[in-house]
Scaffold this motif. Structure first.
Motif, mmCIF file in Angstrom:
data_model
loop_
_atom_site.group_PDB
_atom_site.id
_atom_site.type_symbol
_atom_site.label_atom_id
_atom_site.label_comp_id
_atom_site.label_asym_id
_atom_site.label_seq_id
_atom_site.Cartn_x
_atom_site.Cartn_y
_atom_site.Cartn_z
ATOM 1 N N UNK A 1 5.629 7.026 0.999
ATOM 2 C CA UNK A 1 5.853 5.785 1.726
ATOM 3 C C UNK A 1 5.199 4.597 1.039
ATOM 4 N N UNK B 1 -12.988 -13.853 9.346
ATOM 5 C CA UNK B 1 -13.527 -13.659 10.688
ATOM 6 C C UNK B 1 -15.014 -14.018 10.748
ATOM 7 N N UNK C 1 -6.042 10.098 19.548
ATOM 8 C CA UNK C 1 -6.025 9.414 18.259
ATOM 9 C C UNK C 1 -4.624 8.959 17.862
ATOM 10 N N UNK C 2 -3.608 9.436 18.580
ATOM 11 C CA UNK C 2 -2.252 9.030 18.235
ATOM 12 C C UNK C 2 -1.876 7.688 18.849
ATOM 13 N N UNK D 1 4.134 0.704 2.130
ATOM 14 C CA UNK D 1 4.090 -0.240 3.235
ATOM 15 C C UNK D 1 3.699 -1.601 2.690
ATOM 16 N N UNK D 2 4.467 -2.601 3.059
ATOM 17 C CA UNK D 2 4.141 -3.948 2.628
ATOM 18 C C UNK D 2 3.149 -4.554 3.604
ATOM 19 N N UNK D 3 1.945 -4.815 3.132
ATOM 20 C CA UNK D 3 0.941 -5.434 3.995
ATOM 21 C C UNK D 3 1.150 -6.939 4.011
ATOM 22 N N UNK E 1 -5.111 2.330 -2.573
ATOM 23 C CA UNK E 1 -3.817 2.261 -3.238
ATOM 24 C C UNK E 1 -3.088 0.923 -3.104
ATOM 25 N N UNK F 1 -8.304 -2.961 -2.601
ATOM 26 C CA UNK F 1 -8.687 -1.600 -2.971
ATOM 27 C C UNK F 1 -7.455 -0.736 -3.152
ATOM 28 N N UNK G 1 -4.323 -7.958 14.572
ATOM 29 C CA UNK G 1 -4.748 -6.960 13.605
ATOM 30 C C UNK G 1 -3.522 -6.283 13.001
ATOM 31 N N UNK G 2 -3.584 -6.066 11.695
ATOM 32 C CA UNK G 2 -2.454 -5.465 11.009
ATOM 33 C C UNK G 2 -1.453 -6.473 10.512
ATOM 34 N N UNK H 1 -8.328 -10.995 0.320
ATOM 35 C CA UNK H 1 -8.749 -10.083 -0.740
ATOM 36 C C UNK H 1 -7.885 -10.233 -1.979
ATOM 37 N N UNK I 1 -3.021 1.028 24.035
ATOM 38 C CA UNK I 1 -2.495 2.211 24.725
ATOM 39 C C UNK I 1 -3.623 3.094 25.220
ATOM 40 N N UNK J 1 0.873 -1.170 0.000
ATOM 41 C CA UNK J 1 0.000 0.000 0.000
ATOM 42 C C UNK J 1 0.903 1.211 0.000
ATOM 43 N N UNK K 1 -17.212 -10.987 7.907
ATOM 44 C CA UNK K 1 -17.302 -10.942 9.359
ATOM 45 C C UNK K 1 -18.699 -10.594 9.865
#
Lengths: 564, 302
Positions: A22, A183, A457-458, A24-26, A64, A62, A46-47, A55, A463, A17, A100
């Motif tokens: 950047x 799921x 939100x960070x 990122x390899x999902x 990008x 989807x 998750x992640x 998918x 956390x 993605x 799910x």
């Protein structure tokens, strides 16, 4: 029918993605295979990229997102070479999907019959009476009773589990060779989950289908899968036979993942070896609570019983009407009585809708009590949260909520959130002291002082839950009500939070009311447990008694369903 | 279906807001409307410095300059770029001064209406039940009358004057704010952080002020921009009908009305240019407000 060849073979799959500069390899260099009649579980937190694999197989990534490398061979056909039109003939025809949330994967404005017929029309080219018969047969095969009449029902007229059965029927409509279930049971209760898993297993055996089950729940995997692929950070770290991997994992990640799963059989003091997942053990500065502000008590209570609840009743109005016969109420809590000793952890367990959360909110004074009394440390606080005495009582009780994303005010910094009760009740002498206390609290719950200036939100879910705990501690409570505190979290994060709660309870001698639908978690956390069903308590027993020798039939049923 | 999960959330969020702003500003529509809005505001604020003449200084205005076409030179040597009206006032200067009046009326009434609406809406959402039902029925009644009708009746009762127009427009508009803020506050009120605040034993006032308000205000900011544009048009309509601002402090609406008598005799500019200005102002605010909504709602900006 028996096909020796592999049904699905994925070789060196890379999915990335990119956003801005950047990338990122999902999914990175993933290779898996699946034989007909086999259930492959893909497990990870998750992640980890497990849904992305699902998918990628049906080419529904989807933008990008993009498949960069690798081949996906389905019945010796490379799916990556197909164009959109050819892919349409694979999706739904050869490969079925189960999602799910059965609530959103069905069209609420169409009867389930119409939805089934539509699918059968396009995939099997059957029409009229034949299609009708086929859909009735499908509904029968997924265990829906009276399929002829149920065809005319709308999705909202089915329960969650029934709806998931319909979704499975839809996935089977094209007689697929492969089913991808993402799921499939996460949104369901334990008892429904067991039924759905049995159904998928039976269908897989009967129709010689290949099934890929994507889940975060190791219990589900152990229940249904033949082989399992464990994913971490986009790569498969370990793959092989389920029994072998669950009993003697090779990879460090798998080991820590399995260690973090609460067991319904053995009670551990603290979860161990879970550091691999959150990126190594952080050296955490902990404060000595005896010396600290946190340990000072305003009033020292000598009372033995922290919470005592008698004949609690609550009704919700479902429909208002002028005349009594047209009104309808939901009796959410019926004659609930229990008492919790000071320093004890008391569990409330039950399926969704059993009234557990309502009981918590009644005790916390967030809802009006219709009938019955609530006493905190021998003080009657029933529906009285206005007087000064009640204010003190209220501060002695704090709640940790289920959803870490809505339980923090998004417009306040973490410092303001934690400092609010201290400022409001002026429990500290100076602003500098408040700052120091907030710093200590954040350190103590394992967040570090850097968190102070950030906004909610960070942070990740785990956390955020730590921030909630710090906020609750800031009013120096004696009672902590935890309403499903970890059900929105990954299992490794859950282990960390549960450890933290146990530590705090030991240090501060907190009384805890712990609410969960998850029996193993209850088993790990609680001294005594009450089982709730449809608003009333079936059984109250010590954790040991309940898990080894349940009395009530419903408790027996629940314990039996608990994944091994 | 679950979407992308493997992206490190924290990194993304830090940059998000500035990214969205930059992306939005780089769109031509936003950029043009933003610049136009800025120019209009500057014109209104610094009107005495920018306008070539002071159209209300009776010592300067001369009837001899009456109805000059755009570009002709006035008696004292200044060029009337947009012509002059029947009384010899420079139309360009009149527009710049008129903007001042129009914007003052619109912004002040929007702020007053916003305050009232916020108080009513928040109270209704927080206390719920009968308080909510009572307040919302008042809102319903208020909104069931056409705004222009209510404003006309009010101005007939109150009389002329900028302050009166502001009051009338505030009374016409508060209900819209009240309804919007109630809707978003009710959604926020059900979230767990409000329960957590209740658990801490905070006072109702503090929960509304510190927790509920900051989280439900962003739709209101957008609404306020759009309503400002709306009240400029209402004010123009009222002034056109002759019940708005007094003739000594004309707004865009009264300028349009002023030239209406001459439009058939060929002096189109007296009405035309103020009309164009009104259109440009309202359009600029509306477009900008629309993009502000995208900006404040990250879900809409893809």
């Amino acid at each position: 029918m028996i096909n020796r060849a592999k049904l699905l073979e994925i070789n060196g799959l890379d999915v990335s993605f990119s956003s801005g500069q950047e990338t990122i390899y999902a999914v990175r260099d993933v290779s898996i295979t699946l034989n007909p009649g086999e259930v492959l579980g893909i497990v990870g937190e998750s992640g980890a990229g497990k849904s992305t694999i699902g998918n990628a197989i049906i080419n529904l990534i989807e933008p990008p997102g993009k498949i960069i490398n690798g081949e996906i061979l389905f019945q010796d056909l490379n799916l990556r070479n197909l164009n959109d039109q050819e892919m349409l003939n694979i999706r739904g025809h050869k490969i079925g999907m189960i999602f799910q949330d059965p609530q959103t994967s069905l069209n609420p404005l169409m009867t389930i019959g119409a939805q089934l017929l539509e699918t059968i029309n396009t995939t099997k080219k059957l029409f009229g009476k034949e299609a009708q018969e086929k859909s009735i047969e499908l509904l029968q095969s997924v265990g829906i009773e009276q399929p002829e009449t149920r065809m005319k029902s709308y999705p909202h007229q089915f329960s969650g589990g029934m709806r998931q059965r319909v979704v499975i029927a839809l996935a089977l409509a094209g007689d697929p060779d492969l089913i991808i279930a993402d799921e499939p049971t996460t949104a369901l209760d334990v008892s429904t989950q067991a039924q759905i898993l049995d159904l998928i297993k039976a269908i897989c055996r009967k129709r010689k289908l290949g099934v890929i089950i994507i889940t975060h729940d190791i219990g589900v995997i152990s229940n249904i899968a033949h082989r399992v692929a464990v994913m971490f950070n986009g790569s498969v770290v370990e793959t092989g036979d389920v029994k072998k991997i669950l009993s003697s994992p090779d990879h460090e990640y798998t080991k820590s993942l399995i260690a973090a799963v609460p067991s319904g059989k053995v009670k551990v003091d603290r979860f161990t070896s879970i550091d691999y997942i959150e990126g190594g053990a952080k050296t955490q500065k902990r404060i000595d609570v005896k010396e600290h502000w946190l340990g000072e008590r305003l009033v020292d209570t000598k009372s033995e019983i922290a919470i005592s609840v008698e004949d609690l009743n609550k009704e919700f109005v479902l429909k208002k009407a002028m005349f009594k016969r047209n009104r309808s109420n939901l009796h959410a809590v019926k004659d609930v009585s229990f008492s919790i000793k000071t320093g004890e952890t008391f569990g409330l367990v039950g399926e969704s809708g059993s009234g557990k959360s309502t009981v918590a909110r009644l005790i916390a004074g967030l809802l009006h009590i219709d009938k019955g009394t609530v006493k905190l440390f021998d003080k009657d606080v029933t529906n009285n949260f206005k007087g000064m005495e009640a204010v003190a009582a209220q501060r002695s009780l704090q709640m940790i909520f289920q959803d870490p994303f809505s339980s923090l005010n998004a417009r306040m910094s973490v410092e303001d959130i934690v400092a609010e009760p201290i400022h409001y009740y002026k429990t500290a002498t100076s602003n500098r002291q408040v700052k120091q206390i907030v710093r200590d609290l954040l350190d103590h719950v394992g967040l570090g002082t850097n968190a102070m200036i950030k906004y909610p939100h960070e942070f990740s879910g785990g956390q955020r839950q730590r921030i909630s705990i710090a906020r609750a501690l800031a009013s120096r409570p004696k009672i902590l009500i935890c309403d499903e505190p970890t059900s929105a979290l990954d299992v490794s994060v859950q282990a960390h939070i549960l450890n933290l709660l146990k530590d705090l309870q030991d240090e501060l001698n907190l009384t805890m009311l712990f609410i969960s639908h998850d029996l193993p978690v209850i088993h790990q956390m609680c001294d005594r447990v009450a089982v709730m069903r449809q608003g009333s308590i079936c059984e109250i027993a010590t954790t040991n008694d309940l898990f080894n020798a349940p009395n009530h039939t419903y408790s027996k049923h629940l314990i039996k369903l608990m994944p091994a | 279906m679950k979407k992308i999960q493997a992206t490190p959330m924290i990194k993304k969020n830090n940059r998000k807001f500035t990214n969205v702003i930059l992306k939005n500003l780089s769109q031509p529509a936003t950029l043009v409307s933003g610049i136009l809005l800025l120019l209009i505001a500057l014109c209104a604020i610094f009107a005495p410095l920018i306008a070539p003449t002071n159209p209300y200084d009776l010592a300067v205005v001369s009837i001899m300059d009456g109805r000059l076409a755009p570009g002709e030179t006035m008696f004292d040597g200044t060029v009337a770029w947009l012509g002059t009206d029947g009384a010899g006032r420079d139309v360009l200067s009149a527009i710049i001064y008129g903007l001042r009046t129009s914007l003052t009326v619109a912004v002040c009434s929007a702020l007053i209406a916003l305050t009232i609406g916020l108080l009513v809406g928040m109270t209704a959402a927080f206390f719920g039940g009968r308080v909510d039902a009572f307040l919302m029925r008042i809102v319903d009644i208020q909104l069931s009358f056409p705004a222009i009708l209510v404003a006309l009746v009010l101005l007939a009762l109150l009389g002329k004057g900028i302050d009166k127009v502001i009051i009338a427009l505030a009374i016409v508009q508060w209900a819209i704010y009240a309804r919007t803020v109630r809707a978003s506050a009710i959604v926020e009120r059900r979230k767990e952080y409000i329960e957590a605040a209740n658990c801490l034993g905070l006072s109702s006032f503090r929960i509304i002020w510190k927790h509920l308000l900051p989280n439900s205000i962003s739709p209101l900011i957008v609404l306020a921009t759009l309503q400002t544009a709306h009240s400029i048009s209402i004010e123009a309509t009222l002034s056109f009908l002759g019940v708005g601002v007094p003739i000594t402090e004309p707004s865009l609406g009264s300028l349009i009305a002023n030239g209406f008598d001459y439009i058939l005799s060929g002096a189109y500019w007296i009405t035309f240019f103020p009309g164009i200005m009104l259109l440009a102002t309202v359009a600029a605010i509306n477009i900008f407000g629309d993009h502000l909504r995208v900006l404040l709602n990250p879900r809409l900006s893809k």
